[in-house]
Design an enzyme around this catalytic site. Structure first.
Site, mmCIF file in Angstrom:
data_model
loop_
_atom_site.group_PDB
_atom_site.id
_atom_site.type_symbol
_atom_site.label_atom_id
_atom_site.label_comp_id
_atom_site.label_asym_id
_atom_site.label_seq_id
_atom_site.Cartn_x
_atom_site.Cartn_y
_atom_site.Cartn_z
ATOM 1 N N LYS A 156 0.970 -1.047 0.123
ATOM 2 C CA LYS A 156 -0.006 0.274 0.499
ATOM 3 C C LYS A 156 0.910 0.988 0.103
ATOM 4 C CE LYS A 156 -3.863 -1.793 2.952
ATOM 5 N NZ LYS A 156 -4.457 -1.451 1.993
ATOM 6 N N ARG B 228 -9.983 -12.033 2.089
ATOM 7 C CA ARG B 228 -10.834 -12.787 1.044
ATOM 8 C C ARG B 228 -10.482 -14.129 1.554
ATOM 9 N NH1 ARG B 228 -11.828 -9.641 -3.663
ATOM 10 N NH2 ARG B 228 -11.000 -7.459 -2.560
HETATM 11 N N1 BES Z 1 -7.528 -4.152 4.405
HETATM 12 C C1 BES Z 1 -8.386 -3.877 3.097
HETATM 13 C C2 BES Z 1 -9.728 -2.851 2.822
HETATM 14 C C3 BES Z 1 -9.500 -1.526 4.251
HETATM 15 C C4 BES Z 1 -9.395 -0.537 3.522
HETATM 16 C C5 BES Z 1 -10.434 -1.263 4.866
HETATM 17 C C6 BES Z 1 -9.544 1.284 3.679
HETATM 18 C C7 BES Z 1 -11.040 0.374 5.287
HETATM 19 C C8 BES Z 1 -10.092 1.698 4.906
HETATM 20 C C9 BES Z 1 -8.243 -4.330 2.403
HETATM 21 O O1 BES Z 1 -7.585 -5.865 2.958
HETATM 22 C C10 BES Z 1 -7.804 -4.223 1.326
HETATM 23 O O2 BES Z 1 -6.337 -3.779 1.144
HETATM 24 N N2 BES Z 1 -8.574 -4.208 0.166
HETATM 25 C C11 BES Z 1 -8.177 -3.683 -0.807
HETATM 26 C C12 BES Z 1 -8.427 -4.584 -2.307
HETATM 27 C C13 BES Z 1 -7.911 -4.095 -3.697
HETATM 28 C C14 BES Z 1 -6.045 -4.742 -3.617
HETATM 29 C C15 BES Z 1 -9.323 -5.051 -4.592
HETATM 30 C C16 BES Z 1 -9.008 -2.347 -1.268
HETATM 31 O O3 BES Z 1 -9.843 -2.246 -0.720
HETATM 32 O O4 BES Z 1 -7.613 -1.588 -2.167
HETATM 33 ZN ZN ZN Z 2 -5.296 -5.479 2.077
#
Ligand code: BES
Ligand code: ZN
Ligand code: ZN
Length: 497
Positions: free
Chosen positions: A277, A351
């Site tokens: 990230k 997931r």
């Molecule tokens: N933990 C994150 C989701 C999240 C993001 C929760 C911001 C709360 C605030 C999750 O694991 C994630 O990173 N999801 C990605 C999925 C994408 C790569 C398809 C996302 O939401 O960007």
């Molecule tokens: Zn994630």
């Protein structure tokens, strides 16, 4: 914890809090309370400084010894003041008192709410919102900068002896639920350097110590491997912290009754893994275990309220880290049920770990499974942080959860599952893949695609709650401090009741 009591007079050491509905006639709403001379309050009303708008507060200094200060508290319009607004207003009063270093309040209860909400519910809701407002995660600040918590809250209402009894019961219920909520918030707020999978597992064990009817079992790496939880194992592989699979069982229902299984995402820190990230998206990723902490909060409350239910909590917990041993994009992982999954983005890790937990849930032949997960940024983009996304094809579950959430003033919003989302995770080299979009971009429909991924593993009545509002970012609100907010616990406890 605050000491709550029910009286019909005001103590001089306390701040008297009087709630008002927004209307032309504020003066008429001043209650008749022994010890206060309402004329000393009327001067404020000659100005337009206080109109009773929702969240509005004004301190009035009476110059009287018996009741030196009064907080005028706005409830907004009577028609729109339901449980949610009442709870927020109570929180506003508690925080306003804290800011003045006042440790005792006397809160006048609007008579109409005892009828509107039910007496014990009214007490319970008022207690929960006070305790939520009184909580602050500030142990890392110097002593003098820490909030001074409220110690005593006296409710002022005229009730019959039978009503009083109901009210006292409501206070007790509220205290149990509030304790679980603040426990969950504490877990969420704890930095990931301390909140490791092992620490979360220990926290689950503590629930058993508090209430031996909860039985906790922790699986470590060898057992997880033996169970063939390949997706969970894959996500955990980049971290020096050992993954744990938390199983907490509470069987106080009928012997043969199928249990409700609560599954919670327990990523103690989500860096995104090798699909790292950006720095500003990584902030707040300590909250990525709040799904798990929420499930624990629900179980804790249910057990301490002595619900005659069979409940199981399952939490796969690990860190999502980039390293030489981390799982990679292009890896193919195999879940416990044999489903092969192509990894295209290691940041879609929630997931993956939930997939194995859902497979494990099938062992219980559950009546229903509800999972809680801070799963997608897309859900937050779609509905903001005042609601959480609800996904389910089971109309009865949806109805039940929606009704419960409305009763306690939490907000769920149903988002779709459907063939286009299921289609989006189809894959040429494995059974399914861990990301996919509906339309021209891999992010389109992201929250529903993630839900469809989970749906693949849910072979029982199932609902998924994307906890997009499990914490507040930025400055917080006038009725609750910034950080984890415990969303979902009240709704599901109400649902289980
Ligand atoms: N933990 C994150 C989701 C999240 C993001 C929760 C911001 C709360 C605030 C999750 O694991 C994630 O990173 N999801 C990605 C999925 C994408 C790569 C398809 C996302 O939401 O960007
Ligand atoms: Zn994630
Ligand atoms: Zn995550």
């Amino acid at each position: 914890m605050i000491r709550f009591s029910l009286e019909n007079s005001v103590s001089a050491t306390a701040a008297l809090v009087i709630p008002f509905f927004e209307s032309e006639n504020i003066a008429k709403q001043i209650p008749d309370i022994a010890g206060i001379d309402s004329s000393s309050l009327l001067s404020i009303l000659e100005t337009k400084d206080f109109e009773g708008k929702l969240h509005q507060t004004t301190w009035v200094y009476t110059g009287e010894i018996e009741v030196p200060r009064v907080l005028f508290l706005g409830l907004g319009k009577k028609e729109s003041c339901g449980v949610r607004h009442w709870k927020q207003a109570v929180g506003v009063a508690v925080v306003a008192a804290q800011l003045k270093k006042i440790t005792e309040i006397s809160l006048v209860l609007p008579q109409e709410f005892t009828k509107k909400f039910g007496i014990s519910e009214f007490a319970h809701m008022s207690v929960v919102s006070s305790e939520i407002a009184n909580y602050a995660f500030d142990i890392h600040k110097e002593k003098s900068a820490q909030t001074l918590p409220l110690k005593k809250c006296v409710y002022i209402a005229e009730l019959s002896p039978a009503e009083k009894k109901l009210f006292q019961e409501g206070i007790k219920t509220g205290l149990v639920i509030a304790e679980s909520i603040n426990m969950t918030r504490g877990l969420g707020n704890t930095p990931a350097s301390q909140m490791t999978p092992a620490f979360l597992a220990e926290s689950a064990k503590k629930l058993q110590k508090k209430n031996p009817k909860i039985k906790v079992k922790i699986l470590s790496r060898p057992e997880i491997e033996k169970l063939k939880m390949g997706c969970f194992f894959g996500v955990a592989s980049g971290s020096a912290q050992e993954p744990k699979f938390i199983i907490a069982e509470y069987f106080q229902g009928k012997k043969n009754e199928a249990p409700t299984v609560l599954v919670g995402k327990g990523i103690t820190f989500d860096t995104g893994g090798l699909s790292l990230k950006p720095w500003d998206s990584m902030i707040d990723m300590k909250f990525d275990m709040l799904g798990g902490a929420t499930a624990l909060g629900i179980l804790d409350a249910a057990a301490n309220l002595n619900l005659k239910k069979n409940i199981v909590v399952l939490i796969p917990t690990c860190e999502n880290m980039p390293s030489g041993t981390a799982y990679r994009p292009d890896d193919i992982l195999v879940a416990m049920d044999g489903t092969s999954v192509l990894v295209e983005n290691t940041d879609a890790e929630g997931r993956l770990i939930l997939a194995d937990a859902l497979c494990y849930a099938a062992r219980y032949n559950p009546k229903e499974v509800i999972d809680f997960a801070t799963l997608t940024g897309a859900c937050l983009v779609a509905i903001g942080n005042e609601r959480s996304g609800l996904f389910s094809q089971d109309e009865k579950l949806v109805e039940g959860l929606n009704a419960s959430s409305q009763k306690v003033g939490e907000q769920l919003w149903r988002l779709p599952l459907g063939e286009e989302f299921t289609e989006a995770i189809k894959c040429e080299v494995a059974d399914i893949k861990n990301i996919g979009g509906v339309g021209g971009h891999p992010r389109f429909g992201g929250a529903s695609v993630a839900a469809a991924f989970l749906e693949h593993f849910a072979k029982f009545p199932w609902a998924h709650i994307d906890l997009s509002c499990s914490h507040y970012g930025g400055k917080g609100k006038a009725w609750i401090r910034n950080g984890a907010n415990g969303f979902g616990i009240e709704t599901v406890v109400e649902y289980l009741k």
